[in-house]
Design a protein around this motif. Structure first.
Motif, PDB file in Angstrom:
ATOM      1  N   ILE A  79      18.446  21.804   6.072  1.00  0.00           N
ATOM      2  CA  ILE A  79      17.384  20.830   5.777  1.00  0.00           C
ATOM      3  C   ILE A  79      16.747  20.337   7.072  1.00  0.00           C
ATOM      4  O   ILE A  79      17.413  19.815   7.938  1.00  0.00           O
ATOM      5  CB  ILE A  79      17.944  19.641   4.966  1.00  0.00           C
ATOM      6  N   LYS A  80      15.451  20.558   7.150  1.00  0.00           N
ATOM      7  CA  LYS A  80      14.710  20.072   8.300  1.00  0.00           C
ATOM      8  C   LYS A  80      13.646  19.120   7.767  1.00  0.00           C
ATOM      9  O   LYS A  80      12.451  19.293   7.969  1.00  0.00           O
ATOM     10  CB  LYS A  80      14.116  21.219   9.072  1.00  0.00           C
ATOM     11  N   SER A  81      14.171  18.178   7.001  1.00  0.00           N
ATOM     12  CA  SER A  81      13.274  17.322   6.234  1.00  0.00           C
ATOM     13  C   SER A  81      12.497  16.347   7.087  1.00  0.00           C
ATOM     14  O   SER A  81      11.394  15.961   6.730  1.00  0.00           O
ATOM     15  CB  SER A  81      14.067  16.552   5.181  1.00  0.00           C
ATOM     16  N   THR A  86      18.427  19.118  11.817  1.00  0.00           N
ATOM     17  CA  THR A  86      19.270  18.855  10.653  1.00  0.00           C
ATOM     18  C   THR A  86      19.697  17.396  10.651  1.00  0.00           C
ATOM     19  O   THR A  86      20.076  16.853  11.664  1.00  0.00           O
ATOM     20  CB  THR A  86      20.520  19.742  10.706  1.00  0.00           C
ATOM     21  N   GLN A 144      10.972  20.539  -1.215  1.00  0.00           N
ATOM     22  CA  GLN A 144      10.034  21.444  -0.555  1.00  0.00           C
ATOM     23  C   GLN A 144      10.774  22.516   0.220  1.00  0.00           C
ATOM     24  O   GLN A 144      10.333  23.674   0.283  1.00  0.00           O
ATOM     25  CB  GLN A 144       9.103  20.648   0.349  1.00  0.00           C
ATOM     26  N   LEU A 145      11.892  22.153   0.805  1.00  0.00           N
ATOM     27  CA  LEU A 145      12.686  23.147   1.519  1.00  0.00           C
ATOM     28  C   LEU A 145      13.307  24.148   0.545  1.00  0.00           C
ATOM     29  O   LEU A 145      13.325  25.353   0.792  1.00  0.00           O
ATOM     30  CB  LEU A 145      13.775  22.462   2.336  1.00  0.00           C
ATOM     31  N   ASN A 185      11.241  16.125   0.663  1.00  0.00           N
ATOM     32  CA  ASN A 185      11.429  17.117   1.717  1.00  0.00           C
ATOM     33  C   ASN A 185      12.499  18.137   1.329  1.00  0.00           C
ATOM     34  O   ASN A 185      12.377  19.324   1.632  1.00  0.00           O
ATOM     35  CB  ASN A 185      11.803  16.421   3.026  1.00  0.00           C
ATOM     36  N   ARG A 188      12.263  20.475  14.508  1.00  0.00           N
ATOM     37  CA  ARG A 188      12.741  20.146  13.170  1.00  0.00           C
ATOM     38  C   ARG A 188      14.262  20.284  13.208  1.00  0.00           C
ATOM     39  O   ARG A 188      14.798  21.313  13.555  1.00  0.00           O
ATOM     40  CB  ARG A 188      12.101  21.088  12.152  1.00  0.00           C
TER      41      ARG A 188
END
Length: 704
Positions: A184-186, A6, A123-124, A120, A4
């Motif tokens: 962010i690891k969207s 950035t 959710q993060l 995403n 995951r």
């Protein structure tokens, strides 16, 4: 393996679909009346100065240093309507929003790419997501705050606070946005698995064992509420139980399917399923009916019928398709997207489920002598009670038990219940209907096309094949672009928005199935051509996966890779299965290698997150046991295919012709006056036979 990472996505995410920079832009108007999306049009009369996701308002926000307020939803979303009524229709709220933000409305079904990115992010930030999805972003698009539904007072307080903070201390928000961006690891960047590809039954068993700890063996599904149906989950589990002769798992799957079909989540009067139930017994839904749910559930119940020959499953398929044709199909044989959760009640007010629920007194009046029987059958009692004197029809007993209780035959019971349902259907037809989202999405149409083909394959109803062919031709004529690609949306005789990977994956899958049914090579060739187009415009050489957006989409600079299965399987898992089959049809090693590498790269995550990899697990079963090409050649090929399809054989593909063919698997196999059946594995075939029963004996369905 999955890393995951950035992304600078939010800096770069600006859409240009359909609007030129030179277009006149007025920040002080609600522009949604110019749109075609039913969801956006629902908000066209709001006092909020909504703009669609286009370049002009996004550029205006940057130029004028105004925060973006981005609100994402869809036409059938109940809580979207609630928040609209409470907040977006309110003049006081609108003034705050108009004074302090550039307000953007997004239909998540039209722009799944935008929805995916900001979902995403939320959710993060919050650990959860849903719709309506509300984001506040810096003028450059980076999110600084987000959530889902908010009551009016909380909404006003929050957006005021964020606006004030930006005015007083913009650097603090910019710093937060930068840190959030770093965190962010969207989107999952998938790196190829360096280990050699190897798939075993132990891999599948480990995933199912982990999964089974969440099984609800008392009410079906998973042990939680709300309950989502997740058709692909049970399609895989059905296959796995069958091929490994796992009676306990099969019992669980069949029990779950029965409880879903018994539940209030199923429309017992008009057919078709709602999206999910808010409780743990499949009783009270949010009442929105989505095309994609009903498509996949038809396919699931059709295959389940092949295994068990349960008449409930057959009736569920038939009633669901009748609903789709009646309420979700256009004169062009395109399928619409959804029906709203809300409709006008007897007081002319929008009410969730008003079209579907019943009061005891009206049932007594309508059904008269059949009421007592109907009451027992559909639980007009505490078990079936919802709220406000309303009942949501739900079953919890087998027909044999009810017939015995009322001292009648099962046949008589069924006739009386059918008659009662018809009476209710006629009464209900006079009620105000739920609003229709009448846009057609290519991906969802392909799912329903596949559903009709599966229903035809199992039940042999020619009408289902006729509808499938008409819908396939709609996709080919209306949604196929001149350059060989696909459009995403069709509405009002206009095809628009460049197709996403989900459109290609689902359409290829449906066209392969259409070839298997008709033996018409145009559909197999179209599947191959669309696959090659996807390689040209979506494929990522570094990861070995396909991006969600095309390289022709200048709107999005950062591009995501969808690899987790959800209520609709991930576009990449569908593509991997397509590639596996097309590799066999055309002898294409590149297709096969890509499919293997994709599966191998997600393999390390499957055991930990099995429900998010059910379609990948289904593909893994192809490698664990034998996977057959059944080649049927001769003038009676279609008849033989129809006979073969009466047996559940999940580990096969069908290839055939009624004459000579130069297709890889059919070369030199036509014999005049004979219809021969060849059972093959990767092109190596057993001795041909002429009878379907003999061919079935050559197929080893069980995995040892």
């Amino acid at each position: 393996m999955i890393k995951r990472i950035t992304y600078t996505l939010f800096l770069l995410l600006f859409a240009c679909n359909g609007q030129n920079k030179s277009d006149m832009f007025d920040p002080n108007t609600n522009d949604l009346k110019k749109e075609t999306s039913p969801y956006l049009l629902q908000h066209a009369q709001n006092p909020v100065n909504w703009k669609a996701w286009k370049e002009a308002p996004l550029e205006y926000a940057k130029t004028n240093n105004k925060l973006l307020l981005i609100s994402v939803g869809y036409a059938a979303c109940h809580w979207c309507h609630v928040m609209e009524h409470e907040s977006f229709e309110n003049e006081e709220v609108a003034k705050i929003m108009n004074d302090k933000f550039v307000n953007i409305k997004v239909d998540r079904e039209e722009r799944p790419d935008v929805d995916q990115v900001y979902m995403n992010a939320v959710q993060l930030m919050t650990g959860r997501g849903g719709w309506p999805l509300n984001i506040i972003a810096l003028p450059d698009g980076r999110p600084v705050w987000g959530g889902t539904y908010f009551k009016k007072e909380e909404w006003m307080r929050t957006i005021n606070q964020i606006s004030e903070l930006y005015q007083k201390d913009p650097e603090k928000m910019i710093e937060y946005a930068s840190k959030l961006e770093e965190g962010i690891k969207s989107l999952d960047l998938i790196e190829p698995n360096p280990e050699k590809a190897s798939f075993s039954l132990e891999n599948v068993d480990a995933a199912v064992a982990s999964w089974s700890r969440s099984f609800d063996n008392k009410k079906g599904g998973l042990n939680r509420a709300p309950k989502f149906m997740m058709p692909n989950n049970y399609h895989f589990l059905l296959r796995k139980a069958y091929q490994t002769n796992d009676q306990e798992l099969m019992k669980y799957v069949q029990f779950t399917l029965t409880k879903m079909a018994y539940g209030g989540i199923y429309d017992h009067v008009g057919g078709g399923f709602s999206r999910y139930s808010v409780d743990d017994k499949w009783h009270v839904p949010h009442f929105e009916k989505m095309l994609y749910d009903n498509a996949q559930l038809v396919s699931l119940y059709a295959d389940a019928y092949l295994v068990e020959k349960n008449e409930l499953y057959k009736r569920t398929v038939e009633e669901s398709l009748a609903f789709v044709e009646r309420e979700l199909m256009s004169n062009e044989f395109a399928f619409y997207s959804s029906l709203d959760a809300d409709s006008l009640d007897e007081n002319e007010e929008l009410e969730e489920g008003a079209f579907y629920v019943w009061k005891k007194e009206e049932l007594e009046e309508i059904l008269t002598n059949d009421f007592d029987l109907f009451k027992d059958y559909y639980n007009i009692n505490n078990y079936g009670f919802w709220e406000k004197k309303n009942y949501v029809l739900i079953r919890n007993e087998d027909e044999t038990e009810i017939a015995k209780k009322h001292n009648i035959t099962v046949n008589t019971l069924q006739q009386r219940i059918t008659h009662a349902k018809q009476k209710l259907f006629e009464v209900r037809a006079k009620r105000a209907r739920p609003r229709l989202d009448d846009k057609s999405l290519t991906s969802w149409n392909a799912l329903m096309l596949k559903a009709y083909l599966d229903a035809y394959r199992v039940f042999g109803n020619q009408h289902y094949l006729d509808i499938a062919l008409k819908n396939a031709n709609f996709i080919k004529i209306k949604q196929l672009k001149p350059d060989g690609g696909l459009y995403h949306v069709y509405k009002d005789d206009n095809s628009s928005i460049n197709g996403y990977l989900e459109d290609y994956a689902a359409t290829i899958n449906a066209f392969i199935a259409l070839y298997e049914t008709t033996l018409d090579m145009q559909w197999l060739n179209l599947s191959r051509d669309l696959t090659n187009y996807a390689y040209d415009h979506f494929y990522d050489d570094k990861s070995g996966f396909f991006y969600f957006t095309s390289d022709e989409d200048t709107a999005l600079v950062s591009r995501s890779i969808e690899q987790l299965d959800n209520v609709i399987p991930a576009s990449n898992s569908i593509m991997a299965k397509n590639l596996y089959d097309l590799a066999l049809y055309f002898g294409n090693e590149q297709y096969k290698t890509t499919a293997i590498n994709m599966l191998n790269s997600v393999k390390p995550n499957i055991a930990q997150y099995p429900t998010s990899h059910s379609n990948w697990l289904d593909l893994m079963l192809n490698f664990v046991g034998e996977y057959y090409e059944v080649a049927i050649v001769g003038e009676n090929a279609k008849e033989r295919i129809a006979q073969l399809n009466k047996t559940y054989i999940p580990n096969k593909l069908i290839v055939g012709s009624i004459g000579e063919s130069d297709l890889y698997l059919l070369e030199n196999r036509f014999t005049e006056g004979e219809t021969m059946i060849y059972v093959c594995v990767e092109g190596a075939c057993k001795l041909p036979v002429t009878e379907v029963k003999d061919a079935i004996n050559q197929l080893d369905v069980l995995i040892n």
